[in-house]
Write a protein that holds these residues in place. Sequence first.
Motif, PDB file in Angstrom:
ATOM      1  N   LYS A  37      69.802  34.218  52.959  1.00 48.35           N
ATOM      2  CA  LYS A  37      69.403  33.559  52.418  1.00 48.35           C
ATOM      3  C   LYS A  37      67.709  32.799  52.219  1.00 48.35           C
ATOM      4  CE  LYS A  37      74.532  33.291  50.071  1.00 48.35           C
ATOM      5  NZ  LYS A  37      75.094  32.498  49.227  1.00 48.35           N
ATOM      6  N   ARG A  38      67.585  32.133  53.214  1.00 48.25           N
ATOM      7  CA  ARG A  38      66.389  31.723  52.800  1.00 48.25           C
ATOM      8  C   ARG A  38      65.127  32.308  52.531  1.00 48.25           C
ATOM      9  NH1 ARG A  38      68.600  27.676  56.271  1.00 48.25           N
ATOM     10  NH2 ARG A  38      67.763  28.150  58.237  1.00 48.25           N
TER      11      ARG A  38
ATOM     12  N   ARG B 125      65.180  35.460  51.791  1.00 47.45           N
ATOM     13  CA  ARG B 125      65.335  36.264  50.500  1.00 47.45           C
ATOM     14  C   ARG B 125      64.530  35.208  49.637  1.00 47.45           C
ATOM     15  NH1 ARG B 125      71.186  36.376  51.307  1.00 47.45           N
ATOM     16  NH2 ARG B 125      71.212  39.142  52.832  1.00 47.45           N
ATOM     17  N   ALA B 126      65.004  34.039  49.688  1.00 49.45           N
ATOM     18  CA  ALA B 126      64.277  33.508  48.842  1.00 49.45           C
ATOM     19  C   ALA B 126      63.087  33.310  48.636  1.00 49.45           C
ATOM     20  CB  ALA B 126      64.784  31.927  49.543  1.00 49.45           C
ATOM     21  N   GLU B 127      62.303  33.659  50.470  1.00 47.92           N
ATOM     22  CA  GLU B 127      61.063  33.582  50.194  1.00 47.92           C
ATOM     23  C   GLU B 127      60.760  34.784  49.888  1.00 47.92           C
ATOM     24  OE1 GLU B 127      58.107  30.872  52.115  1.00 47.92           O
ATOM     25  OE2 GLU B 127      60.833  29.833  51.938  1.00 47.92           O
TER      26      GLU B 127
ATOM     27  N   ALA C 282      61.315  36.302  47.646  1.00 46.10           N
ATOM     28  CA  ALA C 282      61.451  36.216  46.023  1.00 46.10           C
ATOM     29  C   ALA C 282      60.057  35.732  45.158  1.00 46.10           C
ATOM     30  CB  ALA C 282      62.461  35.390  45.508  1.00 46.10           C
ATOM     31  N   LYS C 283      59.242  34.294  46.302  1.00 49.91           N
ATOM     32  CA  LYS C 283      58.115  33.844  46.238  1.00 49.91           C
ATOM     33  C   LYS C 283      57.203  35.481  46.478  1.00 49.91           C
ATOM     34  CE  LYS C 283      59.681  29.493  47.937  1.00 49.91           C
ATOM     35  NZ  LYS C 283      59.991  29.375  49.384  1.00 49.91           N
TER      36      LYS C 283
ATOM     37  N   ARG D 216      70.471  39.269  44.047  1.00 51.04           N
ATOM     38  CA  ARG D 216      71.253  38.814  43.572  1.00 51.04           C
ATOM     39  C   ARG D 216      72.433  39.785  44.405  1.00 51.04           C
ATOM     40  NH1 ARG D 216      68.477  38.620  39.495  1.00 51.04           N
ATOM     41  NH2 ARG D 216      68.655  39.981  38.295  1.00 51.04           N
TER      42      ARG D 216
ATOM     43  N   ASN E  40      73.026  38.512  48.533  1.00 52.58           N
ATOM     44  CA  ASN E  40      73.320  37.492  47.974  1.00 52.58           C
ATOM     45  C   ASN E  40      75.086  37.857  48.205  1.00 52.58           C
ATOM     46  OD1 ASN E  40      71.488  35.716  48.790  1.00 52.58           O
ATOM     47  ND2 ASN E  40      70.532  35.535  47.232  1.00 52.58           N
TER      48      ASN E  40
ATOM     49  N   ASP F 117      73.143  22.804  44.730  1.00 48.63           N
ATOM     50  CA  ASP F 117      71.796  24.482  44.665  1.00 48.63           C
ATOM     51  C   ASP F 117      72.731  25.563  45.429  1.00 48.63           C
ATOM     52  OD1 ASP F 117      72.234  22.495  46.598  1.00 48.63           O
ATOM     53  OD2 ASP F 117      70.339  23.487  47.980  1.00 48.63           O
TER      54      ASP F 117
ATOM     55  N   THR G 155      75.790  28.261  45.373  1.00 48.71           N
ATOM     56  CA  THR G 155      76.346  29.230  45.028  1.00 48.71           C
ATOM     57  C   THR G 155      77.916  28.567  44.705  1.00 48.71           C
ATOM     58  OG1 THR G 155      77.013  30.819  46.006  1.00 48.71           O
ATOM     59  CG2 THR G 155      75.086  30.937  45.661  1.00 48.71           C
TER      60      THR G 155
END
Length: 1169
Positions: free
Chosen positions: A880-881, A883-885, A887-888, A901, A904, A947, A949
């Motif tokens: 998940k982290r 994927r968050a990266e 997104a940047k 999404r 996730n 923070d 889900t």
Amino acid sequence: MDEQQLQQAQLAAILGQDPAPFETLISSLMSSSNEQRSQAELAFNLCKQNNPDSLSLKLAHLLQHSPHPDARAMAAVLLRKLLTRDDAYLWPRLNINTQSSLKSILLSCVQQEQAKSILKKLCDTVSELASGILPDNGWPELLPFMFQCVSSDSPKLQESAFLIFAQLSQYIGETLVPFIKELHGVFLQCLNSSPSFDVKIAALNAVINFIQCLSSSSDRDRFQDLLPAMMRTLTEALNNGNEATAQEALELLIELAGTEPRFLRRQLVDVVGAMLQIAEAQSLEEGTRHLAIEFVITLAEARERAPGMMRKLPQFISRLFAILMNMLLDVEDDPAWHTAETEDEDAGESSNYSVGQECLDRLAISLGGNTIVPVASEQLPVYLSAPEWQKHHAALIALAQIAEGCSKVMLKNLEQVVNMVLNSFQHPHPRVRWAAINAIGQLSTDLGPDLQNQYHQRVLPALAASMDDFQNPRVQAHAASAVLNFSENCTPEILTPYLDGIVSKLLVLLQNGKQMVQEGALTALASVADSSQEHFQKYYDAVMPYLKAILVNATDKSNRMLRAKSMECISLVGMAVGKDKFRDDAKQVMDVLMSLQGSQMEADDPTTSYMLQAWARLCKCLGQDFLPYMSVVMPPLLLSAQLKPDVTITSADSDNEIDDSDDESMETITLGDKRIGIKTSVLEEKATACNMLCCYADELKEGFYPWIDQVAPTLVPLLKFYFHEEVRKAAVSAMPELLRSAKLAVEKGIAQGRNESYVKQLSDYIIPALVEALHKVTVVTFHSYTSLVRGRMVNTYTSPTRSFILLLSWPCDQNSCLFYTSIYFKLKNLLREPDTEICANMLDALNECLQISGTLVEEGQVRSVVDEIKQVITASSSRKRERAERAKAEDFDAEEGELVREENEQEEEVFDQVGEILGTLIKTFKASFLPFFDELSSYLTPMWGKDKTPEERRIAICIFDDVAEQCRESALKYYDTFLPFLLEACNDENPDVRQAAVYGLGVCAEFGASMFKPLVGEALSRLNVVIRHPNAKQAENVMAYDNAVSALGKICQFHRDSIDASQVIPAWLNCLPITGDLIEAKVVHEQLCLMVERSDGEILGPNNQFLPKIVSVFAEVLCGKDLATESTASRMVNLLRHLKQTLPPDTLASTWSMLLPQQQMALQSILPS
């Protein structure tokens, strides 16, 4: 002379002064005679064990001085094997003088060897040795030697140095990083200035490998200025007509595009533009153009490392789409297509056509509908309106290919899409009509069930009409196949009105002389029966005689597939209509299958696989009546499940093609200098067999017991079978079924005297194996797995393909080849997004096994499960982290956000299963599980955070609910920590979180005693908000509402002294009955019943004023379905009878008048007048 003395004499001769015996040994190792080669291998291994120094030096001498190229080549290969850092690593056993001599000779040979093929093997040997000793400064002369070679005037030495640099970058790249400045200079110099294409390709290979080994983006950026020179290597080769070199360069650049796409970002327009120019150049070889396309597609697919980057180049996407559409035009109207005997015949289709199809599919999946559909909408109408049939055909093929990747966007334009296809059903050219039918079939799969629900009235009649095209059997057969696709996503209600027409047409086709048409009709009939279920009974008597006739009469070799499909159809029809209707024919069918099973069948006979599935369906249809046939079915089924993967590995540049290269069931992959052939038909048969074993265990339950001892040792090892995902999934699904079968057999006394210890023995075999397999899925990374295999460091950035080349490049026997090939599949899976689906499946199966085994599970196994859950949570959080990266990233866009999404959401299924397993362990072991819960709290507490889900929060709350409910007094110590979270979560925005939280409040009210008492006021306030929510009783909120009402009831029951009962209890009564959560409904309505039975004053109210409400609730509960247990319902009836007898008539009449008419009628039927 005894045997030992003979061996000593033989060794002395081989390793003595006379070179002839040693040369003879090496020659024998290359012999085509198995016996001679085996004897030589024994002697070679004896030398290795007894005198490795002499053996190594002899090989080095041969490599340096032999006039025979084959002997030098073999010496290089054998030396490399000796110097490989594995379990038999020889280098540390050699004395220091030998080590020094070997290093010196190897470098000398690099300088003097002239044969290119031997020089490459020699560079491999140098790289192999260096990868083991260079990190510890064990070869200080090597790097200066390599830089010297690169700076020399000799193209041969330059190429050799770059070959070694390339391999060292793969093996021990971090050792080269300190020389980044020097390497940058020599790479730039050679790429810009070398006149030799061989040197440039070697330098390009080295650059790309080195870039991949750099973990720092700033280090990789230092090589940006090399990219124009790297691209010039390609363009200069093309300009000089050297396409072989250009193709090598393209393959290397494709590798870079897949692993480090962001390295290309700054010069993306130039790079992609150059590639598309190559793809458009008709004068170039197809292979070159296909590789250029592959480069662009690979960039599009590299979304984990460069999300959204390619979608920023719409002009190139449009250009690439046009190139692919043009490739689809490379199809001829070959007469063989029309006269084909099978649907697989692709006469007239070129490699251009095939590549175009595949790439459109991949492009759509990687870029998505928002990017592709606008381009397709612009280009496809032009093709559809063109007079040439090939263009019309290409548009329909393209539409089918992009449907999977563009499904969400295409669903928004479904009318336009359907019109585009159905209008082509009337085209004069049969190949266009075939393509239209093909498109409808594909769209039925990719856009279903929306397409079926909205357009059945247009699609099914169109397919039925196409079945009348007797002039074109291929069109007829494909229409029947499309009925299969359409009906798979179709409800019986939609399909039933069309059954008369479809079944009658399929019966006509079944009597057609063309086997391909008959096979299509059988497949369609099977699917229609499967989808319509009991509605198919009407047609059974008309259809079954035809099916049985084919089964009995289609005995020629040419009819094997026809007979196989008749088995499939009969078994699916039998399942659809049910045992009672099918019973009379079932015995006759099974007699035919038994006689076939006893006959000798050829390896490629499809009957085997179809028969395995047919038997399993017949079992599902007949249930326990099938048991007498198991002794016939199981032996061949077990043999199929035990099949070994058929893998062949040869040299890619050898003249000998892998046997049966024309065999469609043999897939070949060329990786580096190896060609691997994998017999896919063997894997598919194995997967089918494993699935069938799972079906039998599931269907027969305890009846499957006699086979467990054979099936368990077959399937348990397949939990780690990486060649074929379906095999592994079937093995996973079977684990709880085997345990359940064993447990039921023991409980019902049909386990041949075995007792619970047998179930424990099986559980002790299955659960640890599942945990170990889960470990491989969740936490074994590419890096650690390869290190485990070879005991070496391998660069994390290396691709699975390159890693496999690395693994296979060591000399290995056939067993090792099989092992490494399985690793290739493992690495491919690991370097993609880890497979959350198989992880969730394994957790689900593990949970079932834990439930079945209960307290038979030992503490050590609980420990391993808990440790694995920690790893699963850690790995999932890490993904998940990542994927968050992503997104940047600079190019991240909405389409990419949607994909993240979805990933996730799949990840949440893993968390869900973690919650289920912990719930099972808590329910099974209660307070004795709490030490493990304490360990897990640091992993679970973060899941409560805002923070996270909603699903993660819900799971965390449910786990605490289970602890509080199952561990009671022992759980009180956690209340201070978790109750504040619980109270806050009662008013969460998400209804599922609210439900879990209010349920937990009810549990704490029941078991929390004095720990809960101070919080009663706040709890009432929180519950009040849930109950009084304006949309509380709407579908999405009703479960939270019902659980809040139940929790309020428990506060009334267990904390009456802390509330204003005269206010709260009537408020609770006013919420009844509850009808959404049937479990809580039973609890709440029993509580009400109990309070009325004991004449609780608060529930009855002053002067029995709440009695009408109570009677009304009782009436609703008794009229409703499953709102109370039988016992509670019976008690309610008794209470109502008592009230009827004891209440004054006026009060009774008043109470009665407040009921709804249907409630009055229900009570009249229950109560005597």
